[in-house]
Design a protein around this motif. Structure first.
Motif, PDB file in Angstrom:
ATOM      1  N   GLY A   1       5.003  15.514  11.630  1.00  0.00           N
ATOM      2  CA  GLY A   1       5.595  16.407  10.627  1.00  0.00           C
ATOM      3  C   GLY A   1       5.969  15.746   9.322  1.00  0.00           C
ATOM      4  N   ILE A   2       5.475  14.530   9.065  1.00  0.00           N
ATOM      5  CA  ILE A   2       5.705  13.897   7.758  1.00  0.00           C
ATOM      6  C   ILE A   2       4.556  14.252   6.824  1.00  0.00           C
ATOM      7  CG2 ILE A   2       5.871  11.719   6.502  1.00  0.00           C
ATOM      8  CD1 ILE A   2       7.229  10.484   8.830  1.00  0.00           C
ATOM      9  N   GLU A   3       4.876  14.729   5.639  1.00  0.00           N
ATOM     10  CA  GLU A   3       3.873  15.064   4.633  1.00  0.00           C
ATOM     11  C   GLU A   3       4.438  14.661   3.269  1.00  0.00           C
ATOM     12  OE1 GLU A   3       0.394  16.048   3.079  1.00  0.00           O
ATOM     13  OE2 GLU A   3       0.761  16.413   5.215  1.00  0.00           O
TER      14      GLU A   3
ATOM     15  N   PHE B   1       1.573   6.966  11.101  1.00  0.00           N
ATOM     16  CA  PHE B   1       1.159   7.778   9.969  1.00  0.00           C
ATOM     17  C   PHE B   1      -0.185   7.297   9.431  1.00  0.00           C
ATOM     18  CE2 PHE B   1       3.743   4.355   8.219  1.00  0.00           C
ATOM     19  CZ  PHE B   1       2.924   3.856   7.212  1.00  0.00           C
ATOM     20  N   LYS B   2      -0.797   8.163   8.640  1.00  0.00           N
ATOM     21  CA  LYS B   2      -2.034   7.858   7.947  1.00  0.00           C
ATOM     22  C   LYS B   2      -1.705   7.772   6.451  1.00  0.00           C
ATOM     23  CE  LYS B   2      -6.597   7.498   7.462  1.00  0.00           C
ATOM     24  NZ  LYS B   2      -7.395   6.376   7.999  1.00  0.00           N
ATOM     25  N   LEU B   3      -2.232   6.737   5.782  1.00  0.00           N
ATOM     26  CA  LEU B   3      -1.924   6.484   4.379  1.00  0.00           C
ATOM     27  C   LEU B   3      -3.205   6.537   3.558  1.00  0.00           C
ATOM     28  CD1 LEU B   3       0.185   5.515   2.231  1.00  0.00           C
ATOM     29  CD2 LEU B   3      -0.512   3.190   2.813  1.00  0.00           C
ATOM     30  N   SER B   4      -3.170   7.323   2.480  1.00  0.00           N
ATOM     31  CA  SER B   4      -4.263   7.304   1.500  1.00  0.00           C
ATOM     32  C   SER B   4      -3.672   6.918   0.156  1.00  0.00           C
ATOM     33  CB  SER B   4      -4.951   8.668   1.438  1.00  0.00           C
ATOM     34  OG  SER B   4      -4.046   9.648   0.947  1.00  0.00           O
ATOM     35  N   ALA B   5      -4.457   7.021  -0.883  1.00  0.00           N
ATOM     36  CA  ALA B   5      -3.981   6.571  -2.192  1.00  0.00           C
ATOM     37  C   ALA B   5      -2.741   7.323  -2.640  1.00  0.00           C
ATOM     38  CB  ALA B   5      -5.099   6.733  -3.227  1.00  0.00           C
ATOM     39  N   ASP B   6      -2.652   8.622  -2.344  1.00  0.00           N
ATOM     40  CA  ASP B   6      -1.516   9.399  -2.837  1.00  0.00           C
ATOM     41  C   ASP B   6      -0.898  10.286  -1.759  1.00  0.00           C
ATOM     42  OD1 ASP B   6      -3.517  11.194  -2.504  1.00  0.00           O
ATOM     43  OD2 ASP B   6      -3.537  11.943  -4.559  1.00  0.00           O
ATOM     44  N   ARG B   7      -1.184   9.965  -0.468  1.00  0.00           N
ATOM     45  CA  ARG B   7      -0.666  10.827   0.591  1.00  0.00           C
ATOM     46  C   ARG B   7      -0.286   9.989   1.803  1.00  0.00           C
ATOM     47  NH1 ARG B   7      -4.042  14.724   4.236  1.00  0.00           N
ATOM     48  NH2 ARG B   7      -2.456  16.137   5.074  1.00  0.00           N
TER      49      ARG B   7
ATOM     50  N   ASN C   1      -2.520  -1.120   8.811  1.00  0.00           N
ATOM     51  CA  ASN C   1      -3.707  -1.902   9.164  1.00  0.00           C
ATOM     52  C   ASN C   1      -4.858  -1.617   8.212  1.00  0.00           C
ATOM     53  OD1 ASN C   1      -5.032   0.457   9.950  1.00  0.00           O
ATOM     54  ND2 ASN C   1      -4.491   0.213  12.108  1.00  0.00           N
ATOM     55  N   PRO C   2      -5.973  -2.316   8.342  1.00  0.00           N
ATOM     56  CA  PRO C   2      -7.102  -2.112   7.418  1.00  0.00           C
ATOM     57  C   PRO C   2      -7.624  -0.692   7.384  1.00  0.00           C
ATOM     58  CG  PRO C   2      -7.377  -4.167   8.606  1.00  0.00           C
ATOM     59  CD  PRO C   2      -6.220  -3.470   9.246  1.00  0.00           C
ATOM     60  N   ASP C   3      -7.360   0.108   8.429  1.00  0.00           N
ATOM     61  CA  ASP C   3      -7.795   1.503   8.437  1.00  0.00           C
ATOM     62  C   ASP C   3      -6.758   2.433   7.823  1.00  0.00           C
ATOM     63  OD1 ASP C   3     -10.213   0.881   9.693  1.00  0.00           O
ATOM     64  OD2 ASP C   3      -9.223   0.865  11.666  1.00  0.00           O
ATOM     65  N   ASN C   4      -5.697   1.828   7.182  1.00  0.00           N
ATOM     66  CA  ASN C   4      -4.625   2.588   6.547  1.00  0.00           C
ATOM     67  C   ASN C   4      -3.825   3.428   7.528  1.00  0.00           C
ATOM     68  OD1 ASN C   4      -5.065   1.589   3.951  1.00  0.00           O
ATOM     69  ND2 ASN C   4      -6.554   3.188   3.465  1.00  0.00           N
ATOM     70  N   ILE C   5      -3.721   2.943   8.734  1.00  0.00           N
ATOM     71  CA  ILE C   5      -2.844   3.566   9.729  1.00  0.00           C
ATOM     72  C   ILE C   5      -1.602   2.688   9.835  1.00  0.00           C
ATOM     73  CG2 ILE C   5      -2.558   4.214  12.146  1.00  0.00           C
ATOM     74  CD1 ILE C   5      -5.575   4.701  12.238  1.00  0.00           C
TER      75      ILE C   5
ATOM     76  N   GLN D   1       0.820  -1.204   0.000  1.00  0.00           N
ATOM     77  CA  GLN D   1       0.000   0.000   0.000  1.00  0.00           C
ATOM     78  C   GLN D   1       0.861   1.264   0.000  1.00  0.00           C
ATOM     79  OE1 GLN D   1      -3.411  -0.204   2.784  1.00  0.00           O
ATOM     80  NE2 GLN D   1      -2.651  -2.242   3.248  1.00  0.00           N
ATOM     81  N   ALA D   2       2.073   1.170   0.534  1.00  0.00           N
ATOM     82  CA  ALA D   2       2.970   2.330   0.594  1.00  0.00           C
ATOM     83  C   ALA D   2       4.098   2.246  -0.414  1.00  0.00           C
ATOM     84  CB  ALA D   2       3.554   2.462   2.002  1.00  0.00           C
ATOM     85  N   THR D   3       4.152   1.167  -1.199  1.00  0.00           N
ATOM     86  CA  THR D   3       5.240   1.002  -2.153  1.00  0.00           C
ATOM     87  C   THR D   3       5.203   2.075  -3.227  1.00  0.00           C
ATOM     88  OG1 THR D   3       5.356  -1.373  -1.846  1.00  0.00           O
ATOM     89  CG2 THR D   3       6.206  -0.527  -3.916  1.00  0.00           C
ATOM     90  N   GLY D   4       6.375   2.589  -3.581  1.00  0.00           N
ATOM     91  CA  GLY D   4       6.446   3.528  -4.684  1.00  0.00           C
ATOM     92  C   GLY D   4       7.385   4.673  -4.430  1.00  0.00           C
ATOM     93  N   SER D   5       7.212   5.724  -5.214  1.00  0.00           N
ATOM     94  CA  SER D   5       8.055   6.913  -5.141  1.00  0.00           C
ATOM     95  C   SER D   5       7.291   8.018  -4.417  1.00  0.00           C
ATOM     96  CB  SER D   5       8.420   7.359  -6.553  1.00  0.00           C
ATOM     97  OG  SER D   5       9.130   8.572  -6.533  1.00  0.00           O
ATOM     98  N   TRP D   6       7.983   8.705  -3.502  1.00  0.00           N
ATOM     99  CA  TRP D   6       7.344   9.733  -2.687  1.00  0.00           C
ATOM    100  C   TRP D   6       8.211  10.990  -2.642  1.00  0.00           C
ATOM    101  CZ3 TRP D   6       2.564   8.768  -0.423  1.00  0.00           C
ATOM    102  CH2 TRP D   6       2.152   7.429  -0.427  1.00  0.00           C
TER     103      TRP D   6
END
Length: 498
Positions: free
Chosen positions: A123-125, A111-117, A86-90, A36-41
């Motif tokens: 302080g992580i953004e 952290f909280k994870l969404s599709a692109d954030r 987790n299933p709530d994207n936390i 879910q977090a794999t990729g370029s940020w």
């Protein structure tokens, strides 16, 4: 009936309980949790601008960059690992800031994870970026790479298995590249630079194991981005691929009468050699190329070929059978190869020039009839041997059957001076020297008028030189120069040549 209903009801209850139990399990046990977090940020961590990669196994590497996203030398990087999402994207992440390879403090982040954030109260953004040019395969990184940094690592070679090698005479490179996420073009890179001779390699202390990502092409060259503060000043930022384009196998065949595509045929004299030429093969990186040849004859037997020494760019064979031959060409630039399999249909050619037994010779390639006697006295005799261009046109225009050994029923106006194009089919090949159908070609004067004026010089006309003494087989003469005449005509409707 009621017992069966009770059994089904109990089964549904147990299945529902099982699904609810699994839903409450720690998602860190599910390997898909990390994807879910794999990729370029890119984004910010506190006051630092960062850019980086999160791998499928949860390992993270975030370089400190400037406002343009370019790596800042010696500024440092953040490395860490995602523990779970987790299933709530936390999710949770352990994060450490490195500078000069030394830790300046670590922290545990929720952290909280969404599709692109990806963001947190600490302080992580981060925003997901579309850096990949995928999907990737390992062959994407096969080739030679150089590092875009002040102290370049050049000619780092990656082979088809992902093994790193190379060097510059002072430094020896070794390591590996492993594709770990095709969707995001993420690789795991291991690089070590060793000193070949004592203290002569300025990058001798370089060693790195971390993440890398293949980016889109920059001026047709792929780039590889990685954050690598542990490499100090010698290896931070990007590699630009200098060689990773396989050569293109192309083949030219002497006498080839092919239409577009691989199918081709060639007419050759029985017992004559067919020459295959691979000089048309290309490598956009200008690597030196080597060639290898093989083939089979129409009966499936191994074709005996003679390959030119050196790179082997040309090969010849003498066909002993008519039919379809299979020619195999392999081109190598020392890293990658390209192959071409080409069917070649071989047929024996009839004699190209046919004596029509009437004072003319037929060129079967162009269907033009040439005067057999290339120095007919009636056409060429002047005050000295040869005549002016105007006189040549007059004499050729009135040429008829009954003179110059002609018995072809030709009439005035049938014959004309050959054009440069007419001559071009026979002059370079000197076809009259084999199976001599013509007589007196160039015996007295090897220069013949053409029907083409010289557009650059007034009163001059082109002539051809049949002596073969010069590669320049045509030239330009003043119109009153005494030059020989050799007429040509087209075949008339219904005319045949035995």
């Amino acid at each position: 009936m009621s017992k069966k209903f009770e059994f089904v009801s109990l089964s549904v209850t147990l299945l529902t309980f099982l699904l609810l139990t699994l839903a409450g399990c720690d998602s860190s046990s599910d390997p898909k949790a990390y994807y879910q977090a794999t990729g370029s940020w890119s984004g910010t961590i506190g006051a630092d601008r960062v850019r980086g990669i999160i791998a499928p196994d949860g390992s993270a590497q975030l370089a400190i960059v400037d406002v343009n996203g370019e790596f800042i030398g010696d500024a440092g990087e953040y490395v860490g690992r995602i523990g779970s999402v987790n299933p709530d994207n936390i999710g949770s992440m352990s994060l450490t800031r490195l500078q000069g390879g030394v830790s300046s403090g670590g922290q545990n982040i929720t952290f909280k994870l969404s599709a692109d954030r990806l963001y947190s109260e600490q302080g992580i953004e981060l925003t997901r970026t579309a850096e990949s040019n995928g999907p990737a395969v390992l062959s994407d990184v096969v080739g030679r790479w150089s590092l875009s940094a002040a102290d370049n690592l050049t000619a780092v070679v990656v082979d088809e298995s992902g093994t790193l090698s190379g060097g510059n005479g002072q430094c020896q490179y070794s390591g590996s590249m492993q594709l770990i996420d095709p969707a995001w073009n993420i690789y795991r890179l291991a690089l070590t630079v060793a000193d070949i001779t004592y203290l002569s390699c300025p990058q001798r202390d370089v060693s790195y194991t971390g993440l890398a990502m293949k980016l889109g092409n920059d001026e047709t060259r792929p780039r590889l981005w990685f954050a690598a503060n542990s490499l100090a000043k010698t290896a931070q930022g990007e590699w630009s691929k200098t060689i990773n384009v396989a050569p293109v196998a192309q083949m030219a065949i002497l006498g080839d009468r092919t239409s577009p595509g691989l199918e081709s045929s060639v007419l050759v004299k029985e017992g004559a050699a067919v020459e295959l030429n691979a000089q048309g093969s290309s490598d956009v990186n200008n690597d030196p190329l080597t060639y290898s040849w093989s083939g089979t004859d129409p009966l499936g037997g191994t074709l005996t070929m003679t390959v030119a020494p050196g790179t082997g760019s040309t090969a010849t064979f003498i066909p002993v059978l008519t039919g379809v031959y299979t020619i195999n060409l392999t081109v190598s630039d020392g890293i990658a190869t390209a192959s071409l399999i080409r069917p070649l249909s071989v047929e024996w050619t009839p004699d190209r020039f046919v004596d029509c037994i009437n004072g003319t010779v037929l060129d079967t390639k162009t269907n033009l009839l040439w005067l057999q006697d290339a120095e007919c006295t009636i056409l060429n005799q002047g005050t000295i041997w040869g005549i002016s261009h105007a006189e040549a046109e007059t004499r050729v225009g009135t040429l008829t059957s009954g003179v110059c050994n002609l018995n072809d029923n030709s009439e005035q106006g049938n014959w004309h001076l050959p054009t440069l194009d007419d001559f071009s089919y026979i002059i370079p090949q000197s076809q009259w020297s084999e199976g001599n159908r013509f007589v007196h070609v160039g015996t007295t004067l090897p220069y013949y008028w053409t029907a083409d004026p010289d557009p650059e010089t007034e009163f001059n006309w082109f002539f051809v030189d049949v002596s073969g003494a010069s590669t320049e087989w045509f030239g330009s003469y003043f119109e009153n120069t005494a030059t020989a005449v050799w007429p040509v005509r087209a075949m008339r409707s219904g005319e045949t040549c035995p």
